[in-house]
Design an enzyme around this catalytic site. Structure first.
Site, PDB file in Angstrom:
ATOM      1  N   HIS A  80       0.836  -1.211   0.000  1.00 55.06           N
ATOM      2  CA  HIS A  80       0.000   0.000   0.000  1.00 55.06           C
ATOM      3  C   HIS A  80       0.867   1.257   0.000  1.00 55.06           C
ATOM      4  O   HIS A  80       0.586   2.224  -0.719  1.00 55.06           O
ATOM      5  CB  HIS A  80      -0.943   0.004   1.205  1.00 55.06           C
ATOM      6  CG  HIS A  80      -1.889  -1.149   1.213  1.00 55.06           C
ATOM      7  ND1 HIS A  80      -2.870  -1.318   0.264  1.00 55.06           N
ATOM      8  CD2 HIS A  80      -1.999  -2.203   2.058  1.00 55.06           C
ATOM      9  CE1 HIS A  80      -3.548  -2.420   0.517  1.00 55.06           C
ATOM     10  NE2 HIS A  80      -3.028  -2.981   1.607  1.00 55.06           N
ATOM     11  N   ALA A 108       1.360 -15.170  26.172  1.00 50.59           N
ATOM     12  CA  ALA A 108       0.704 -13.867  26.040  1.00 50.59           C
ATOM     13  C   ALA A 108       1.558 -12.881  25.245  1.00 50.59           C
ATOM     14  O   ALA A 108       2.771 -12.811  25.404  1.00 50.59           O
ATOM     15  CB  ALA A 108       0.407 -13.297  27.422  1.00 50.59           C
ATOM     16  N   ALA A 126       6.025 -15.896  26.394  1.00 54.04           N
ATOM     17  CA  ALA A 126       5.283 -14.641  26.269  1.00 54.04           C
ATOM     18  C   ALA A 126       6.143 -13.562  25.613  1.00 54.04           C
ATOM     19  O   ALA A 126       7.346 -13.487  25.836  1.00 54.04           O
ATOM     20  CB  ALA A 126       4.819 -14.177  27.642  1.00 54.04           C
TER      21      ALA A 126
END
Length: 179
Positions: A80, A108, A126
């Protein structure tokens, strides 16, 4: 939600998904809409509040635990920017698939980038950024994500963990930290 994810129906679905109050109910929703993914195995757990942009490019095996804040990135937006810079429509977004094996826990805040395969029997720490394939039977973490341990050794470690009360946890913490 296949495609570019910009239709009203897709936007409504994504908003609805964000407001599902519990991870258990989000997991039910994912299973109910498994046909939107390349594959969803049995026994998955879905904690993130976001639904992937390109679920048809994601395959998830059996017994996969996906913690909060995990993001699946199946495409970029460089094209883009280039189309705008060069006033053209010649550049196409780079897209790629994500495949996750069986018996995987993704920690996470992990980001999984396009064209990545995460093997079976894997724990991803995580906050990792997974930009390369992760083999079977490993513990991996970091930015970029890399192998940091052996899955079987992690299993042995977890076998020795005992259930403790809140008070016992604080006592053990104080001893470890010399408080």
């Amino acid at each position: 939600m296949k495609g570019n994810g910009n239709g009203w129906s897709t936007l409504f679905q994504k908003l609805y998904f964000m407001f599902i109050p519990s991870s258990g109910k989000r997991t039910i929703y994912i299973n109910k809409h498994a046909n939107q993914f390349k594959h969803i195995g049995g026994g998955i757990f879905w904690q993130p509040r976001t639904f992937p942009t390109d679920p048809e490019l994601i395959s998830i095996g059996d017994n996969v635990m996906i913690a909060s804040g995990v993001e699946f990135i199946n495409h970029d937006i460089v094209a883009h920017m280039l189309n705008k810079k060069y006033d053209t429509h010649d550049f196409q977004p780079m897209k790629g698939c994500i495949s996750i094996g069986d018996n995987v826990m993704i920690g996470a805040g992990t980001v999984i980038l396009p064209n990545v395969r995460i093997g079976s029997n894997v724990v991803i720490g995580a906050g990792s950024i997974v930009c390369k394939d992760i083999p079977d039977n490993v513990v991996a973490a970091g930015v970029p994500c890399r192998v940091v341990g052996d899955f079987d050794k992690l299993v042995e470690k977890y076998k020795s963990i005992r259930k403790l009360s809140t008070e016992e946890l604080w006592k053990e913490f104080s001893m470890i930290k010399n408080m």
